[in-house]
Design an enzyme around this catalytic site. Structure first.
Site, short mmCIF file in Angstrom:
data_model
loop_
_atom_site.label_atom_id
_atom_site.label_comp_id
_atom_site.label_asym_id
_atom_site.label_seq_id
_atom_site.Cartn_x
_atom_site.Cartn_y
_atom_site.Cartn_z
NE ARG A 144 -38.04 20.24 21.75
CZ ARG A 144 -37.79 21.07 20.77
NH1 ARG A 144 -36.68 20.93 20.03
NH2 ARG A 144 -38.62 22.05 20.47
CE LYS A 177 -10.92 16.83 16.73
NZ LYS A 177 -10.16 18.01 16.27
CE LYS A 209 -5.25 12.04 15.72
NZ LYS A 209 -5.33 12.95 14.56
CD GLU A 240 -5.62 9.73 7.30
OE1 GLU A 240 -5.48 10.94 7.03
OE2 GLU A 240 -6.72 9.20 7.54
CG ASP A 269 -2.32 17.71 11.94
OD1 ASP A 269 -3.51 18.01 11.74
OD2 ASP A 269 -1.76 17.82 13.05
#
Length: 353
Positions: A144, A177, A209, A240, A269
């Site tokens: 599993r 994410k 950001k 960035e 964005d």
């Protein structure tokens, strides 16, 4: 009978049949030379502290609890040996083969694992693409955990491959994410699917950001602060900045044309505008790309789907990032069966093989 010892000698009683010394390792040190990794066509991304062996051990310990596999202990003679086959129940890109070998080797180094496919290969529903043979008890114990990793990684790789093909000539990226604790595994699956990795974490790239910009008092203040910090710390890394309007793009371009800056990439964005008919308007994104005119790498973010990614990729952006590659992944259905004939019979009945 000897056993593997995890953090506590009583953690996994009667779970394994081979003693090993456990050492904390980074991912670069995880690959055991006793395992054949001809299947490792795509190596995992680098990370300075990630402990792949620790992740595997945690997953096994999570399953075993404080008693081990009570069903195996009750039903399977410990010296019984079997052969189990990997069976694809859906079409897709297989990923996690190399990781599966690590898990099997962690449980029992004497298990023999063979594959007819490799990470990144396309598998069709009903295909038997690998097998593991050896002590039945240990195969079932590992089953599993192996499948959980492989199904998730294969789902990510399958979606990434589809998105990457549609995005060309732009490159598809994932984001941060990812499932907590599984970031390197998720990002490895993206590489296997033909995508590229964005930053691994907070440590390997400066990414300015919206919240940074708001706190700094404006986009130029934020860039200036980053330039000063990198110079003071004698650091060189990619930088960035996120822009949300053409005015912000213009502001960044004017500043960097007059001042030496460490900036390497501009994120554009939410410049892909959804339309009522289900299509998207990419004219704003295209205008921004033309304004930048290859002075910096560009990255489109927001409203990226299987339906929109091709159109976005035609605007001239360098990269397209999509959180959906990892945060909304649909696992690819894969099983490990000892009685493959019965498994295929049931699969045909349920249209899953």
């Amino acid at each position: 009978m000897s056993r593997i010892i995890f953090s506590s000698p009583s953690t996994l009683p009667q779970l394994y049949s081979t003693s090993r010394r456990i050492v904390k390792m980074s991912v670069a040190q995880t690959i055991n030379p006793g395992v054949s990794f001809r299947s490792m066509v795509v190596k995992p991304p680098s990370h300075p502290t990630y402990d792949m062996k620790g992740v595997i051990k945690l997953a096994l310990a999570e399953d075993a609890g404080d008693r081990g596999d009570v069903t195996c202990l009750a039903t399977i003679p410990f010296d019984m040996e079997v052969e189990a086959h990997f069976l694809a129940k859906e079409d897709g890109i297989v990923a996690g083969i190399s990781l599966a070998e690590m898990i099997f080797h962690e449980v029992d180094p004497s298990l023999k694992v063979e594959w007819s496919q490799k990470d990144g290969d396309y598998v069709q529903k009903g295909l038997q693409f690998g097998k593991v043979s050896g002590q039945a008890h240990n195969i079932v114990v590992a089953e599993r955990v192996v499948l959980n990793f492989m199904q998730r990684m294969s789902g990510i790789a399958t979606l990434t491959k589809t998105m990457a093909d549609a995005a060309r000539p732009a490159c598809i990226l994932e984001t941060r994410k990812t499932a907590p604790g599984l970031r390197l595994v998720d990002k490895w699956a993206v590489l296997i699917g033909g995508g590229r990795n964005h930053r691994m974490g907070l440590f390997d790239m400066v990414m300015i950001k919206d919240n940074h910009i708001s706190i700094a008092g404006g986009i130029i203040n934020a860039i200036k602060s980053v330039d000063q910090y990198l110079e003071q710390q004698n650091l060189q890394m990619e930088v960035e900045v996120e822009t949300r309007t053409l005015e912000e793009v213009d502001e960044v371009l004017r500043y960097t044309s007059q001042t030496k800056s460490s900036l390497t990439r501009i994120m554009l964005d939410n410049m892909v505008i959804p339309l009522p008919n289900g299509d998207v308007d990419v004219s704003m994104l295209k205008d921004a790309v033309e304004m930048i005119n290859r002075r910096f790498e560009t990255e489109a973010s927001g409203n990226v789907t299987l339906e929109t990614v091709h159109k976005i990729g035609q605007t001239g952006v360098t990269y397209i990032s999509s959180g959906a590659l990892t945060h909304s992944v649909k696992a690819l259905d894969i099983s490990l069966k000892i009685d493959t004939e019965l498994a295929l019979q049931v699969g045909r009945r349920t249209k899953r093989a």
